[in-house]
Motif scaffolding. Structure first.
Motif, PDB file in Angstrom:
ATOM      1  N   GLY A 104     -16.636  14.545  -7.201  1.00  0.00           N
ATOM      2  CA  GLY A 104     -17.281  15.757  -6.692  1.00  0.00           C
ATOM      3  C   GLY A 104     -18.718  15.510  -6.277  1.00  0.00           C
ATOM      4  N   TRP A 105     -19.584  16.458  -6.622  1.00  0.00           N
ATOM      5  CA  TRP A 105     -20.998  16.403  -6.248  1.00  0.00           C
ATOM      6  C   TRP A 105     -21.636  15.079  -6.693  1.00  0.00           C
ATOM      7  CZ3 TRP A 105     -25.811  15.971  -8.487  1.00  0.00           C
ATOM      8  CH2 TRP A 105     -26.894  16.458  -7.739  1.00  0.00           C
ATOM      9  N   PRO A 106     -22.549  14.516  -5.894  1.00  0.00           N
ATOM     10  CA  PRO A 106     -23.170  15.047  -4.684  1.00  0.00           C
ATOM     11  C   PRO A 106     -22.485  14.638  -3.374  1.00  0.00           C
ATOM     12  CG  PRO A 106     -24.356  13.089  -5.365  1.00  0.00           C
ATOM     13  CD  PRO A 106     -23.269  13.318  -6.398  1.00  0.00           C
ATOM     14  N   ALA A 107     -21.375  13.921  -3.447  1.00  0.00           N
ATOM     15  CA  ALA A 107     -20.731  13.439  -2.229  1.00  0.00           C
ATOM     16  C   ALA A 107     -20.106  14.577  -1.439  1.00  0.00           C
ATOM     17  CB  ALA A 107     -19.661  12.403  -2.583  1.00  0.00           C
ATOM     18  N   GLU A 108     -20.042  14.402  -0.119  1.00  0.00           N
ATOM     19  CA  GLU A 108     -19.315  15.339   0.729  1.00  0.00           C
ATOM     20  C   GLU A 108     -17.834  15.270   0.386  1.00  0.00           C
ATOM     21  OE1 GLU A 108     -20.554  17.409   2.989  1.00  0.00           O
ATOM     22  OE2 GLU A 108     -22.647  16.765   2.876  1.00  0.00           O
ATOM     23  N   THR A 109     -17.110  16.350   0.656  1.00  0.00           N
ATOM     24  CA  THR A 109     -15.693  16.380   0.297  1.00  0.00           C
ATOM     25  C   THR A 109     -14.875  15.358   1.072  1.00  0.00           C
ATOM     26  OG1 THR A 109     -15.321  18.161   1.908  1.00  0.00           O
ATOM     27  CG2 THR A 109     -15.737  18.805  -0.383  1.00  0.00           C
ATOM     28  N   LYS A 110     -15.358  14.907   2.220  1.00  0.00           N
ATOM     29  CA  LYS A 110     -14.611  13.929   3.003  1.00  0.00           C
ATOM     30  C   LYS A 110     -14.887  12.493   2.558  1.00  0.00           C
ATOM     31  CE  LYS A 110     -18.178  14.068   6.601  1.00  0.00           C
ATOM     32  NZ  LYS A 110     -18.868  12.843   6.188  1.00  0.00           N
ATOM     33  N   ASP A 111     -15.895  12.284   1.726  1.00  0.00           N
ATOM     34  CA  ASP A 111     -16.286  10.931   1.321  1.00  0.00           C
ATOM     35  C   ASP A 111     -15.709  10.574  -0.046  1.00  0.00           C
ATOM     36  OD1 ASP A 111     -17.776  10.529   3.643  1.00  0.00           O
ATOM     37  OD2 ASP A 111     -19.570  11.421   2.761  1.00  0.00           O
ATOM     38  N   ASN A 116      -0.788   4.239  -3.234  1.00  0.00           N
ATOM     39  CA  ASN A 116      -1.011   5.326  -2.281  1.00  0.00           C
ATOM     40  C   ASN A 116      -2.226   6.189  -2.583  1.00  0.00           C
ATOM     41  OD1 ASN A 116       1.169   4.814  -0.516  1.00  0.00           O
ATOM     42  ND2 ASN A 116       2.604   5.815  -1.922  1.00  0.00           N
ATOM     43  N   ILE A 117      -2.873   5.960  -3.712  1.00  0.00           N
ATOM     44  CA  ILE A 117      -3.947   6.875  -4.124  1.00  0.00           C
ATOM     45  C   ILE A 117      -5.172   6.753  -3.229  1.00  0.00           C
ATOM     46  CG2 ILE A 117      -5.548   7.425  -5.990  1.00  0.00           C
ATOM     47  CD1 ILE A 117      -3.290   6.936  -7.963  1.00  0.00           C
ATOM     48  N   ARG A 118      -5.670   5.556  -2.997  1.00  0.00           N
ATOM     49  CA  ARG A 118      -6.862   5.426  -2.138  1.00  0.00           C
ATOM     50  C   ARG A 118      -6.580   5.863  -0.700  1.00  0.00           C
ATOM     51  NH1 ARG A 118     -10.568   6.018   0.538  1.00  0.00           N
ATOM     52  NH2 ARG A 118     -12.495   4.803   0.699  1.00  0.00           N
ATOM     53  N   PRO A 119      -5.449   5.484  -0.085  1.00  0.00           N
ATOM     54  CA  PRO A 119      -5.180   5.991   1.264  1.00  0.00           C
ATOM     55  C   PRO A 119      -5.059   7.512   1.323  1.00  0.00           C
ATOM     56  CG  PRO A 119      -3.822   4.067   0.829  1.00  0.00           C
ATOM     57  CD  PRO A 119      -4.477   4.437  -0.470  1.00  0.00           C
ATOM     58  N   ALA A 120      -4.616   8.138   0.232  1.00  0.00           N
ATOM     59  CA  ALA A 120      -4.521   9.604   0.210  1.00  0.00           C
ATOM     60  C   ALA A 120      -5.899  10.236   0.341  1.00  0.00           C
ATOM     61  CB  ALA A 120      -3.837  10.063  -1.078  1.00  0.00           C
ATOM     62  N   PHE A 121      -6.895   9.673  -0.305  1.00  0.00           N
ATOM     63  CA  PHE A 121      -8.264  10.186  -0.179  1.00  0.00           C
ATOM     64  C   PHE A 121      -8.757  10.034   1.255  1.00  0.00           C
ATOM     65  CE2 PHE A 121      -8.197   9.961  -4.754  1.00  0.00           C
ATOM     66  CZ  PHE A 121      -9.105  10.921  -5.167  1.00  0.00           C
ATOM     67  N   SER A 122      -8.429   8.906   1.878  1.00  0.00           N
ATOM     68  CA  SER A 122      -8.859   8.676   3.250  1.00  0.00           C
ATOM     69  C   SER A 122      -8.202   9.654   4.209  1.00  0.00           C
ATOM     70  CB  SER A 122      -8.523   7.236   3.664  1.00  0.00           C
ATOM     71  OG  SER A 122      -8.944   6.963   4.980  1.00  0.00           O
ATOM     72  N   ALA A 123      -6.932   9.977   3.947  1.00  0.00           N
ATOM     73  CA  ALA A 123      -6.191  10.860   4.848  1.00  0.00           C
ATOM     74  C   ALA A 123      -6.536  12.325   4.651  1.00  0.00           C
ATOM     75  CB  ALA A 123      -4.693  10.644   4.648  1.00  0.00           C
ATOM     76  N   TRP A 124      -6.722  12.772   3.399  1.00  0.00           N
ATOM     77  CA  TRP A 124      -6.833  14.202   3.112  1.00  0.00           C
ATOM     78  C   TRP A 124      -8.128  14.609   2.411  1.00  0.00           C
ATOM     79  CZ3 TRP A 124      -1.727  12.402   0.912  1.00  0.00           C
ATOM     80  CH2 TRP A 124      -0.767  12.343   1.935  1.00  0.00           C
ATOM     81  N   GLY A 125      -9.092  13.696   2.297  1.00  0.00           N
ATOM     82  CA  GLY A 125     -10.356  14.046   1.683  1.00  0.00           C
ATOM     83  C   GLY A 125     -10.267  14.105   0.166  1.00  0.00           C
ATOM     84  N   LYS A 126     -11.375  14.523  -0.431  1.00  0.00           N
ATOM     85  CA  LYS A 126     -11.473  14.473  -1.892  1.00  0.00           C
ATOM     86  C   LYS A 126     -10.504  15.429  -2.584  1.00  0.00           C
ATOM     87  CE  LYS A 126     -15.449  13.644  -3.226  1.00  0.00           C
ATOM     88  NZ  LYS A 126     -16.910  13.802  -3.360  1.00  0.00           N
ATOM     89  N   ILE A 127     -10.402  16.658  -2.099  1.00  0.00           N
ATOM     90  CA  ILE A 127      -9.522  17.631  -2.745  1.00  0.00           C
ATOM     91  C   ILE A 127      -8.067  17.193  -2.612  1.00  0.00           C
ATOM     92  CG2 ILE A 127      -8.711  20.009  -2.713  1.00  0.00           C
ATOM     93  CD1 ILE A 127     -11.524  20.837  -1.827  1.00  0.00           C
ATOM     94  N   GLY A 128      -7.663  16.840  -1.387  1.00  0.00           N
ATOM     95  CA  GLY A 128      -6.295  16.381  -1.183  1.00  0.00           C
ATOM     96  C   GLY A 128      -5.998  15.103  -1.939  1.00  0.00           C
TER      97      GLY A 128
END
Length: 482
Positions: A164-171, A318-330
């Motif tokens: 979460g904070w302070p990173a943007e949700t896409k990072d 698949n966990i790291r690619p999932a963050f890349s595809a759908w952002g932090k929440i996804g």
């Protein structure tokens, strides 16, 4: 029994999502459970291991950096390594202390340089080891401090991770906090290097993170005693290259065996090293083999594929690619489903579609993040913290950081991306200064600041635009309790 520095077993795990000025407790996924693990100083552990090796007759050469792989002209195989020459001035002249490097020959050379090692990069190009990857290797930059905190807030053996904070949700970013011995806390922050904003500054993100109430309440009244940073592998199972080549192999993080959801790779490094050693002995003792032919450790790859290293990395593929595809929440949602329900059994495999140096947007399309001014208590300016890394290099030596396309740096790096190397480097190595000759700017490289994190060779906004090579042996950071 042998005096290994394993003194603090993990007693408690917790995971939090940080939001502004508050935090939300989250379920601790299986990968972040640390039962049976110890909180250690990896520096202490490796020094102890060196002592055990020397007691068995292994020769260790501290202070000597291997600068190149030696290739046999007849067979094309690796035949050993060469250490760098010493006593050469910045201008290339030979100083009175000049000494030629040594050639160390061996039938098998195992590369254990950690993430993004210079010899490993040479081997990958020489033997096209990366051709078997399903997607490019991806990386993060991990920044770490050691603090001595107030006794009343110290919880011996406790481990906390956050996102979460302070990173943007896409990072992609997150932290770890380990309560070690003597009221010391090992605190770190990892930023995925596939971020797109050239103004993002991983070091300042780390400093900002420490001002969150959840973290500040732990560090207030304490003392920061050490600082360091290092790139780490994030590509996972799909980014594993061919791990063997004629005359040698890669092990540990040189091969990319870090388990990112665990934020750990030491166990896989040790196991892969053991497997490579067994495979080497098997090959060298094979009486039916032609001793004149290069040793090919294909049995090492076979052993890896049936080992826990392989199973563990495939399970979380698949966990790291999932963050890349759908952002932090996804990504967090997918990670929870994968860890608690799917457990790596899903019939699909996600992949990354980019290398980290390809993701930056032009500076004109981005906004600069807001970073607080360091207060000297919880957060620090970069040079103050750099002094805590005990980094030292001989100033009078050839540069070990070599720009491969110097004629395009101003137009490309500065003109398009506003010089991101000034921000992604966690040691203040790169800066653009006024050029009295042209009236414009020029890139200044403060190589003496380098803490050998390798980030510049990864995030430089041109493929292979920066070549990191070893400095004179013994130069670099000197981490004590890290």
């Amino acid at each position: 029994e042998m005096g290994a520095p394993l003194r603090v077993p993990v007693t408690h795990d917790e995971f939090h999502w940080l939001m502004g000025d508050h935090s939300v407790p989250m379920p601790v996924v299986p990968s972040l459970h640390n039962e049976g693990n110890y909180i250690v100083s990896l520096g202490e552990v490796t020094r102890w291991l060196a002592e055990q090796a020397e007691a068995l007759g292994v020769e260790v050469f501290p202070g000597f950096a291997a600068s190149e792989l030696l290739i046999d002209e007849k067979t094309g195989a690796v035949k050993g390594v060469a250490t760098g020459d010493s006593g050469i001035g910045k201008d290339g002249s030979l100083k009175p202390t000049f000494a030629r490097g040594m050639e160390l020959h061996a039938r098998v050379t195992l590369l254990a340089e950690g993430c993004r090692g210079s010899l490993t990069q040479q081997a990958e190009k020489q033997f096209d080891l990366g051709a078997t990857r399903s997607h490019p290797q991806s990386y993060g930059i991990g920044l770490k401090e050691v603090w001595r905190v107030r006794p009343e807030v110290h919880k011996l053996g406790s481990v906390m991770h956050t996102t979460g904070w302070p990173a943007e949700t896409k990072d992609y970013a997150g932290s770890f906090v380990y309560h070690w011995e003597d009221n010391q806390v090992l605190i770190g922050y990892v930023v995925g290097l596939d971020y797109d904003n050239p103004y993002l500054n991983p070091y300042k993100e780390f400093q900002k993170f420490k001002h969150h109430p959840k973290i500040a309440s732990l560090l207030e009244g304490g003392e920061c005693i050490s600082y360091g940073a290092r790139a780490l592998n994030e590509g996972g199972f799909q980014a594993i290259p061919t791990v063997h080549f004629p005359g040698g192999a890669t092990i540990g993080c040189a091969a990319g065996f870090l388990n990112l959801p665990k934020v750990k790779g030491t166990h896989n490094a040790m196991k892969s090293g053991m497997l490579a050693a067994d495979a080497t002995v098997e090959k060298l003792l094979d009486e039916s083999a032609d001793a004149a032919e290069p040793v090919l450790l294909d049995n090492y790859r076979t052993a890896l594929e049936s080992s826990d290293v392989w199973k563990e990395l495939r399970k979380v593929r698949n966990i790291r690619p999932a963050f890349s595809a759908w952002g932090k929440i996804g990504g967090v949602l997918y990670a929870g489903i994968d860890e608690f329900i799917l457990k790596g059994r899903e019939p699909w495999t996600l992949t990354l579609d980019h290398a980290d140096h390809e993701t930056l947007k032009p500076a004109a399309a981005c906004k600069e993040p807001s970073y607080p001014k360091p207060d000297g208590k919880l957060s620090f300016d970069l040079l103050t913290n750099l002094a805590r890394s005990n980094t030292a290099h001989d100033d009078d030596q050839p540069p070990h950081l070599r720009v491969q396309f110097p004629d395009t740096v101003l137009e490309h790096n500065l003109g398009i991306y506003d010089g991101p190397e000034q921000r992604f480097c966690p040691a203040g190595v790169y800066e653009y200064i006024d050029d009295a000759k042209t009236g414009g700017k020029k890139l200044q490289i403060n190589a003496q600041n380098c803490i050998h994190c390798k980030t510049c060779s990864i995030k430089w906004p041109q493929a292979d635009g920066m070549r990191w090579t070893v400095p004179e042996g013994g130069g670099g950071p000197s981490y004590g309790a890290m």
